[in-house]
Motif scaffolding. Structure first.
Motif, PDB file in Angstrom:
ATOM      1  N   UNK A  31       0.853  -1.188   0.000  1.00  0.00           N
ATOM      2  CA  UNK A  31       0.000   0.000   0.000  1.00  0.00           C
ATOM      3  C   UNK A  31       0.889   1.239   0.000  1.00  0.00           C
ATOM      4  N   UNK A  32       1.326   1.705  -1.170  1.00  0.00           N
ATOM      5  CA  UNK A  32       2.257   2.843  -1.252  1.00  0.00           C
ATOM      6  C   UNK A  32       1.763   4.109  -0.566  1.00  0.00           C
ATOM      7  N   UNK A  33       0.452   4.253  -0.425  1.00  0.00           N
ATOM      8  CA  UNK A  33      -0.088   5.449   0.224  1.00  0.00           C
ATOM      9  C   UNK A  33       0.396   5.590   1.665  1.00  0.00           C
ATOM     10  N   UNK A  34       0.740   4.470   2.308  1.00  0.00           N
ATOM     11  CA  UNK A  34       1.220   4.518   3.691  1.00  0.00           C
ATOM     12  C   UNK A  34       2.482   5.356   3.826  1.00  0.00           C
ATOM     13  N   UNK A  35       3.264   5.432   2.770  1.00  0.00           N
ATOM     14  CA  UNK A  35       4.519   6.179   2.832  1.00  0.00           C
ATOM     15  C   UNK A  35       4.280   7.661   3.101  1.00  0.00           C
ATOM     16  N   UNK A 254       2.625  12.194  -2.337  1.00  0.00           N
ATOM     17  CA  UNK A 254       1.901  11.468  -1.292  1.00  0.00           C
ATOM     18  C   UNK A 254       0.644  12.218  -0.858  1.00  0.00           C
ATOM     19  N   UNK A 255       0.659  13.555  -0.972  1.00  0.00           N
ATOM     20  CA  UNK A 255      -0.520  14.309  -0.553  1.00  0.00           C
ATOM     21  C   UNK A 255      -1.592  14.385  -1.625  1.00  0.00           C
ATOM     22  N   UNK A 256      -1.334  13.863  -2.807  1.00  0.00           N
ATOM     23  CA  UNK A 256      -2.388  13.827  -3.820  1.00  0.00           C
ATOM     24  C   UNK A 256      -3.582  12.990  -3.362  1.00  0.00           C
ATOM     25  N   UNK A 257      -3.343  12.069  -2.408  1.00  0.00           N
ATOM     26  CA  UNK A 257      -4.447  11.272  -1.884  1.00  0.00           C
ATOM     27  C   UNK A 257      -5.403  12.122  -1.039  1.00  0.00           C
ATOM     28  N   UNK A 262      -7.460  12.904 -10.593  1.00  0.00           N
ATOM     29  CA  UNK A 262      -6.874  11.794 -11.349  1.00  0.00           C
ATOM     30  C   UNK A 262      -5.366  11.975 -11.512  1.00  0.00           C
ATOM     31  N   UNK A 263      -4.809  13.011 -10.915  1.00  0.00           N
ATOM     32  CA  UNK A 263      -3.367  13.246 -11.018  1.00  0.00           C
ATOM     33  C   UNK A 263      -2.633  12.287 -10.085  1.00  0.00           C
ATOM     34  N   UNK A 264      -1.711  11.551 -10.639  1.00  0.00           N
ATOM     35  CA  UNK A 264      -0.986  10.523  -9.885  1.00  0.00           C
ATOM     36  C   UNK A 264       0.508  10.715 -10.071  1.00  0.00           C
ATOM     37  N   UNK A 265       1.262  10.763  -8.978  1.00  0.00           N
ATOM     38  CA  UNK A 265       2.710  10.979  -9.042  1.00  0.00           C
ATOM     39  C   UNK A 265       3.508   9.950  -8.248  1.00  0.00           C
ATOM     40  N   UNK A 266       2.831   9.140  -7.442  1.00  0.00           N
ATOM     41  CA  UNK A 266       3.550   8.172  -6.602  1.00  0.00           C
ATOM     42  C   UNK A 266       4.343   7.167  -7.425  1.00  0.00           C
ATOM     43  N   UNK A 267       3.847   6.845  -8.622  1.00  0.00           N
ATOM     44  CA  UNK A 267       4.529   5.838  -9.445  1.00  0.00           C
ATOM     45  C   UNK A 267       5.892   6.317  -9.941  1.00  0.00           C
ATOM     46  N   UNK A 268       6.222   7.608  -9.741  1.00  0.00           N
ATOM     47  CA  UNK A 268       7.566   8.080 -10.079  1.00  0.00           C
ATOM     48  C   UNK A 268       8.619   7.474  -9.175  1.00  0.00           C
ATOM     49  N   UNK A 269       8.191   6.965  -8.016  1.00  0.00           N
ATOM     50  CA  UNK A 269       9.130   6.462  -7.014  1.00  0.00           C
ATOM     51  C   UNK A 269       9.081   4.939  -6.953  1.00  0.00           C
ATOM     52  N   UNK A 270      10.247   4.333  -6.733  1.00  0.00           N
ATOM     53  CA  UNK A 270      10.306   2.895  -6.502  1.00  0.00           C
ATOM     54  C   UNK A 270       9.898   2.597  -5.062  1.00  0.00           C
ATOM     55  N   UNK A 271       9.643   1.332  -4.759  1.00  0.00           N
ATOM     56  CA  UNK A 271       9.298   0.951  -3.384  1.00  0.00           C
ATOM     57  C   UNK A 271      10.413   1.319  -2.420  1.00  0.00           C
ATOM     58  N   UNK A 272      11.660   1.102  -2.818  1.00  0.00           N
ATOM     59  CA  UNK A 272      12.782   1.453  -1.937  1.00  0.00           C
ATOM     60  C   UNK A 272      12.825   2.953  -1.665  1.00  0.00           C
ATOM     61  N   UNK A 274      10.237   5.071  -1.812  1.00  0.00           N
ATOM     62  CA  UNK A 274       9.104   5.382  -0.937  1.00  0.00           C
ATOM     63  C   UNK A 274       9.433   5.030   0.504  1.00  0.00           C
ATOM     64  N   UNK A 275      10.010   3.878   0.683  1.00  0.00           N
ATOM     65  CA  UNK A 275      10.357   3.408   2.027  1.00  0.00           C
ATOM     66  C   UNK A 275      11.395   4.319   2.678  1.00  0.00           C
ATOM     67  N   UNK A 276      12.425   4.692   1.931  1.00  0.00           N
ATOM     68  CA  UNK A 276      13.472   5.555   2.487  1.00  0.00           C
ATOM     69  C   UNK A 276      12.928   6.936   2.838  1.00  0.00           C
ATOM     70  N   UNK A 277      12.121   7.511   1.936  1.00  0.00           N
ATOM     71  CA  UNK A 277      11.550   8.822   2.229  1.00  0.00           C
ATOM     72  C   UNK A 277      10.606   8.748   3.429  1.00  0.00           C
ATOM     73  N   UNK A 278       9.871   7.649   3.530  1.00  0.00           N
ATOM     74  CA  UNK A 278       9.011   7.466   4.706  1.00  0.00           C
ATOM     75  C   UNK A 278       9.848   7.356   5.977  1.00  0.00           C
ATOM     76  N   UNK A 279      10.959   6.627   5.904  1.00  0.00           N
ATOM     77  CA  UNK A 279      11.806   6.462   7.098  1.00  0.00           C
ATOM     78  C   UNK A 279      12.327   7.812   7.600  1.00  0.00           C
ATOM     79  N   UNK A 280      12.675   8.707   6.688  1.00  0.00           N
ATOM     80  CA  UNK A 280      13.136  10.041   7.092  1.00  0.00           C
ATOM     81  C   UNK A 280      12.078  10.703   7.972  1.00  0.00           C
ATOM     82  N   UNK A 281      10.847  10.633   7.525  1.00  0.00           N
ATOM     83  CA  UNK A 281       9.766  11.283   8.255  1.00  0.00           C
ATOM     84  C   UNK A 281       9.394  10.509   9.515  1.00  0.00           C
ATOM     85  N   UNK A 282       9.445   9.197   9.463  1.00  0.00           N
ATOM     86  CA  UNK A 282       9.148   8.387  10.642  1.00  0.00           C
ATOM     87  C   UNK A 282      10.126   8.708  11.771  1.00  0.00           C
TER      88      UNK A 282
END
Length: 428
Positions: A31-35, A254-257, A262-272, A274-282
């Motif tokens: 669920x990429x939105x979690x990032x 991530x805030x497009x949610x 219909x504008x989507x930008x999350x697919x520009x990022x790989x799972x890794x 997304x995970x790394x950027x999320x870790x910074x904020x976590x």
């Protein structure tokens, strides 16, 4: 008492084991939105797990709540305009790939919607609170369908919080036209609805600044994204702050949610990525608001006035009623840590392992909320007042012993928190 304590510890162990079944990276991959951390759409994290029935011989009579506003636009114009400026600069020099051109077009199409809307509640955010209000009635009809039930609803002075309060109250009023709903918005309420840090907390927070910056730098790897957006990596490296660009694009994506778009930008990022950027904020949020040893474990006490208000208000309740408070994630998150709901109050020394037990998207998505539901014996029955805690409408553990989870004796819970607050005020 020993048996009760062992039962509580056994439950805590089971809870931790359940949370450890999948890693944060695996959850984000699914669920990429979690990032998005605090940009997560509340409705994307809802659980269909049923709530526990009331204890035999008991009924709910009081609900005490603190909730964050719903989904919003980003707060500052430069959150959007800086990205567009960088990509326009590249376009003018012929440095954008086709994917870069497409990304710029999406941003330029969305940008006009932000004009005079920065920080405002979106339709998604309004919908989240209507849903929360409806489920309050469904989950606790004994309270919210009670004839002439008093509902005291208070908000910070920020419009998105006021509108979130109105959305929930509309649902409560629709379900029970006899409800006596009192709404209040005032600077006089800010001392507990949106408390500012004391000097002691500011000094502790400074201890985490260097570590936060180190992780931001260590976990930002823009090289692949740069090659997707720009046809000249050297030009991009020389002409732009590509690390900053990546982080800003991640925030917008991530805030497009938060929008019906219909504008989507999350697919520009790989799972890794997304995970790394999320870790910074976590990590950053944990250091600023969690019980991090690096910041002396005291940051959750930014909500000491809010917790005092919760306790003192509960002490006055004699009849069926509800207290609703509306504010911000910078209150919900540390309050969850101060209350030690589930794993929220866990101290973690090794930040490389933080996401094994502490994941911000479980705590403070848009419209996040904490509900404390109080139960009393039915008429003619004897017994203690019980309380159940819910974090984002999921039943949560509290830091005292019980043999009837998720229900706890209020006198035990109250005593624990009063003593905890007193130790902090005494400087311990």
């Amino acid at each position: 008492m020993k048996k009760v304590f062992l039962l509580a510890m056994a439950f805590a162990s089971l809870l931790q084991a359940a949370q450890a079944q999948s890693s944060a990276r695996e959850e984000i991959a699914q669920n990429p939105y979690l990032s998005g951390s605090n940009y997560l759409d509340y409705d994307r994290q809802l659980s269909d797990k049923k709530l526990s029935p009331a204890p035999k011989g008991y009924e709910p009579y009081y609900l005490s709540h603190y909730g964050r506003h719903g989904s919003r636009w980003l707060l500052n114009d430069h959150d959007y305009s800086d990205l567009i400026s960088d990509l326009l600069k590249a376009q003018q020099q012929g440095k954008l790939t086709q994917q870069g051109i497409s990304t710029l077009e999406k941003l330029e199409r969305f940008y006009p919607t932000t004009v005079k809307r920065l920080g405002d509640l979106t339709t998604v955010g309004e919908r989240q609170h209507h849903g929360i209000g409806r489920r309050m009635v469904q989950n606790f009809p004994e309270i919210f369908r009670s004839k002439n039930v008093p509902i005291d609803a208070r908000s910070t002075v920020v419009p998105r919080c006021i509108l979130s309060m109105m959305a929930e109250c509309e649902e409560l009023s629709a379900a029970n036209p006899s409800a006596r709903i009192h709404n209040d918005v005032s600077e006089s309420l800010q001392y507990y609805l949106n408390q500012k840090w004391s000097q002691r907390l500011r000094d502790a927070s400074k201890k985490g600044h260097k570590t936060r910056l180190e992780y931001t730098q260590k976990l930002t790897h823009p090289e692949r994204l740069v090659s997707v957006l720009f046809n000249d990596r050297q030009w991009a490296a020389d002409s732009l702050d590509t690390s900053r660009l990546m982080r800003k694009l991640f925030d917008v994506a991530t805030n497009m949610q938060s929008h019906d778009t219909d504008i989507e930008l999350l697919s520009l990022f790989t799972t890794d990525e997304l995970y790394d950027q999320w870790r910074i904020r976590n990590i950053g949020w944990y250091l600023d608001y969690g019980a991090a040893p690096l910041t002396d474990g005291i940051m959750p006490f930014s909500q000491q006035n809010l917790l005092k208000n919760i306790i003192e208000t509960a002490d006055t309740v004699k009849q069926v009623q509800a207290t609703l408070r509306f504010g911000h994630e910078v209150c919900v998150m540390p309050l969850a840590c101060l209350l030690e709901l589930d794993q929220c109050g866990k101290p973690v020394d090794n930040l490389d392992l933080l996401d094994q037990t502490w994941r911000n998207y479980r705590i403070y998505p848009m419209a996040c909320n904490i509900q404390l539901i109080f139960y009393r014996p039915k008429k003619g029955k004897a017994g203690h007042v019980l309380v159940k805690a819910m974090l984002n409408e999921r039943e949560a553990s509290l830091p005292v012993a019980t043999d009837n989870w998720p229900y706890y004796r209020w006198q035990d819970v109250r005593k624990y928190y009063v003593e905890k607050l007193q130790r902090f005020e005494d400087g311990h």
